[in-house]
Design a protein around this motif. Sequence first.
Motif, mmCIF file in Angstrom:
data_model
loop_
_atom_site.group_PDB
_atom_site.id
_atom_site.type_symbol
_atom_site.label_atom_id
_atom_site.label_comp_id
_atom_site.label_asym_id
_atom_site.label_seq_id
_atom_site.Cartn_x
_atom_site.Cartn_y
_atom_site.Cartn_z
ATOM 1 N N LEU A 176 7.575 -12.458 42.327
ATOM 2 C CA LEU A 176 8.908 -11.912 42.105
ATOM 3 C C LEU A 176 9.254 -11.258 43.519
ATOM 4 O O LEU A 176 8.266 -10.462 43.941
ATOM 5 N N THR A 177 10.094 -11.550 44.198
ATOM 6 C CA THR A 177 10.659 -10.868 45.405
ATOM 7 C C THR A 177 11.993 -10.472 45.436
ATOM 8 O O THR A 177 12.828 -10.827 44.678
ATOM 9 N N LEU A 178 12.363 -9.933 46.583
ATOM 10 C CA LEU A 178 13.655 -9.463 46.818
ATOM 11 C C LEU A 178 14.293 -10.279 47.969
ATOM 12 O O LEU A 178 13.764 -10.442 49.056
ATOM 13 N N VAL A 179 15.759 -10.699 47.905
ATOM 14 C CA VAL A 179 16.337 -11.308 48.778
ATOM 15 C C VAL A 179 17.472 -10.220 48.935
ATOM 16 O O VAL A 179 18.719 -10.482 48.304
ATOM 17 N N PRO A 180 17.383 -9.226 49.875
ATOM 18 C CA PRO A 180 18.463 -8.209 50.227
ATOM 19 C C PRO A 180 19.783 -8.997 50.818
ATOM 20 O O PRO A 180 19.737 -9.720 51.739
ATOM 21 N N TYR A 181 20.789 -8.017 50.309
ATOM 22 C CA TYR A 181 22.109 -8.607 51.149
ATOM 23 C C TYR A 181 22.249 -7.397 52.144
ATOM 24 O O TYR A 181 22.489 -6.265 52.119
ATOM 25 N N VAL A 182 22.304 -7.681 53.347
ATOM 26 C CA VAL A 182 22.696 -6.733 54.804
ATOM 27 C C VAL A 182 24.241 -6.849 55.103
ATOM 28 O O VAL A 182 24.692 -7.625 55.416
ATOM 29 N N THR A 193 10.985 -12.226 51.747
ATOM 30 C CA THR A 193 10.296 -13.074 50.524
ATOM 31 C C THR A 193 9.611 -13.995 51.490
ATOM 32 O O THR A 193 8.385 -14.225 50.941
ATOM 33 N N GLN A 194 9.966 -14.449 52.829
ATOM 34 C CA GLN A 194 8.691 -15.268 53.636
ATOM 35 C C GLN A 194 7.681 -14.467 53.794
ATOM 36 O O GLN A 194 6.596 -14.899 53.547
ATOM 37 N N HIS A 195 7.767 -12.940 54.070
ATOM 38 C CA HIS A 195 6.538 -12.298 54.713
ATOM 39 C C HIS A 195 5.812 -11.855 53.256
ATOM 40 O O HIS A 195 4.554 -11.860 53.369
ATOM 41 N N SER A 196 6.343 -11.795 52.153
ATOM 42 C CA SER A 196 5.592 -11.543 50.926
ATOM 43 C C SER A 196 4.802 -12.907 50.515
ATOM 44 O O SER A 196 3.693 -12.430 50.283
ATOM 45 N N CYS A 212 13.533 -14.930 42.756
ATOM 46 C CA CYS A 212 14.263 -14.334 43.999
ATOM 47 C C CYS A 212 15.434 -13.198 43.383
ATOM 48 O O CYS A 212 16.299 -13.729 43.098
ATOM 49 N N ARG A 213 14.986 -11.885 43.508
ATOM 50 C CA ARG A 213 15.869 -11.178 42.928
ATOM 51 C C ARG A 213 17.100 -10.741 43.779
ATOM 52 O O ARG A 213 16.688 -10.643 44.966
ATOM 53 N N ALA A 214 18.356 -10.586 43.353
ATOM 54 C CA ALA A 214 19.637 -10.625 44.313
ATOM 55 C C ALA A 214 20.462 -10.142 43.486
ATOM 56 O O ALA A 214 20.398 -10.188 42.247
ATOM 57 N N ASP A 215 21.397 -9.248 44.284
ATOM 58 C CA ASP A 215 22.668 -8.963 43.245
ATOM 59 C C ASP A 215 23.899 -9.812 43.521
ATOM 60 O O ASP A 215 24.890 -9.271 43.272
ATOM 61 N N ARG A 216 23.705 -10.891 43.984
ATOM 62 C CA ARG A 216 24.654 -11.956 44.120
ATOM 63 C C ARG A 216 24.122 -13.440 44.075
ATOM 64 O O ARG A 216 22.849 -13.225 44.419
ATOM 65 N N PRO A 234 12.185 -27.175 46.055
ATOM 66 C CA PRO A 234 13.355 -26.329 45.815
ATOM 67 C C PRO A 234 13.465 -26.002 44.464
ATOM 68 O O PRO A 234 14.081 -24.728 44.192
ATOM 69 N N GLU A 235 13.300 -26.725 43.411
ATOM 70 C CA GLU A 235 13.603 -26.334 41.990
ATOM 71 C C GLU A 235 12.522 -25.177 41.339
ATOM 72 O O GLU A 235 12.947 -24.713 40.473
ATOM 73 N N ASP A 236 11.602 -24.869 42.331
ATOM 74 C CA ASP A 236 10.599 -23.785 41.886
ATOM 75 C C ASP A 236 10.919 -22.523 42.381
ATOM 76 O O ASP A 236 10.242 -21.432 42.433
ATOM 77 N N VAL A 237 12.008 -22.680 42.995
ATOM 78 C CA VAL A 237 12.606 -21.123 43.824
ATOM 79 C C VAL A 237 14.116 -20.904 43.025
ATOM 80 O O VAL A 237 14.787 -21.433 43.121
ATOM 81 N N ILE A 238 13.682 -19.984 42.028
ATOM 82 C CA ILE A 238 14.776 -19.739 40.807
ATOM 83 C C ILE A 238 15.296 -18.343 41.188
ATOM 84 O O ILE A 238 14.544 -17.250 41.261
ATOM 85 N N PRO A 239 16.722 -18.297 41.477
ATOM 86 C CA PRO A 239 17.310 -16.988 41.610
ATOM 87 C C PRO A 239 17.195 -15.963 40.243
ATOM 88 O O PRO A 239 17.313 -16.377 39.175
ATOM 89 N N ALA A 240 16.819 -14.831 40.611
ATOM 90 C CA ALA A 240 16.857 -13.712 39.305
ATOM 91 C C ALA A 240 18.069 -12.859 39.702
ATOM 92 O O ALA A 240 17.634 -11.554 40.231
ATOM 93 N N LEU A 241 19.232 -13.070 39.104
ATOM 94 C CA LEU A 241 20.344 -12.049 39.394
ATOM 95 C C LEU A 241 20.388 -11.151 38.541
ATOM 96 O O LEU A 241 20.077 -11.207 37.399
#
Length: 540
Positions: A176-182, A193-196, A212-216, A234-241
């Motif tokens: 579980l990682t974070l995809v932050p919005y800048v 996420t890549q670094h994690s 991938c945790r994200a707020d959007r 690609p199907e194994d990368v799942i958004p966690a909104l």
Amino acid sequence: MINNTRFIFITGGVVSSLGKGLASASLAALLKARGFKVRLRKLDPYLNVDPGTMSPMQHGEVFVTEDGAETDLDLGHYERFTGVDAKIGDNVTTGKIYSTLLQKERKGDYLGGTVQVIPHVTNLIKEFILKDTKDVDFVLCEIGGTVGDIEGLPFYEAIRQLSYEIGHARSIFIHLTLVPYVASARELKTKPTQHSVKELRSIGIQPDILLCRADREIPKKELQKIALFCNLKPEDVIPALDVKTIYQAPIAYHEKGLDMQVLKAFGIEDAKEPDLSVWNKIVANINNPQREVKIAIVGKYIKLRDAYKSITESFVHAGIDTNTKVKIKWINSRLLTEENIEEKMQDIKGILVPGGFGIDGIEGKILAINYARTHNIPFFGICFGMQLALIEIARSLCKLEDASSGEFGECAHPVIDLMTAWQKDQATETRTATNDLGGTMRLGSYPCNLVKDTMAEKIYAKSNITERHRHRYEVNLNYKTNFEKVGVVFAGMSPDGNLTEIIELKNHKFFVAVQFHPELKSRPFSPHPIFCAFVRACYE
């Protein structure tokens, strides 16, 4: 021998508090909805033996299991989402691992060999993971902390070894990682996420699924980019909104295909579709309440709301059952005074005083109890809240002005005191004031007999119950007659009659206090009856 049990290891990266516990609980709920037997475990890297002596301001609440283990609050999520009772063997810390290791070394179990992290520490971690799993289809193991934490390295090494030993067909890794919005760049960033994942792969673990945790919403091209750089389909990368309520998480994860990808990773193709009707109903009730009620929680740990996590969730559950939105007003008992209590209690329809330890902040709690009693406002006391309710009644109604608890030092009237021995399962348990704090409490499930025609018996609709405990001090029954003369009803007692479990107050709209922790057994699909009764009393 561990039969055909499959293991799912859930790790986290970038930052803490992303929701590994909720992700684990949601996945377990989805697998259970498909007919599988599940077990959830938490591996915590900190050096404390357990959370029992940790400050709630640092770690949140201590969740207590039926069999008396003091555990991480994530086990509460596990139970609430699956309905499966956690056990003493479902939470382990580095402290517990090293404590076991050193005991074995002192006894000579290692035959004079040099004791090392590998293989001795990692072997103990693997033994913990594998223990008592033969009758389970899936064991989900959440690793606390964040990849890269130095204290977590033995746990990552242990799950790497275990996955190699039992084979990839029986184990997968979810990260579980974070995809932050800048905001300044107006875009989501995939680099953390890549670094994690790079960090995880550097210690020998390739994740099978990324959450991938994200707020959007994460654009498809960004998900594909993550998949490419992290060596995943690609199907194994799942958004966690973000979702409106945590109880929507199983539905959201299912819609994004999490449970399907997990089953694919294990080569399971014939699993039945999950029945999510109960979750849909829960979410619909939460989002469409018929009424609203404001309830005050008067505590001293309110700066970290997770200190009362099970209580707040129990109010959500009671709200589901009564079609009510419970709005909580947090009141710091340390700051509550006679001068500001009227202002603080404005628009309040009910008052709850939760558990706690120590003398700090008790006078504010006693003040709130007095306000509820004298203003005929529904009151609910839990554990320490019940003890303080009796202290308030002893001082105000029994005219025992020096009434207090033995926990706070010597006093003329210790209406709450240390019980040195009690019966459980036909055996005697004992404690003294000098025992280690972590080993002297009444912990876990205990039986209680309800007195006929009391409010408690009507609430439970039965005469015998079991509830979970976590406390050192008990009601001093030498003062039972004093209390009964002023209208206190001892509505629930231990089978031997020596331990007070529930008290009520006559001629009051709703004044109920309990020695146990009912919030630990409340579920969204099975709300606790006392919380439901309290919420009804508040809106009526």
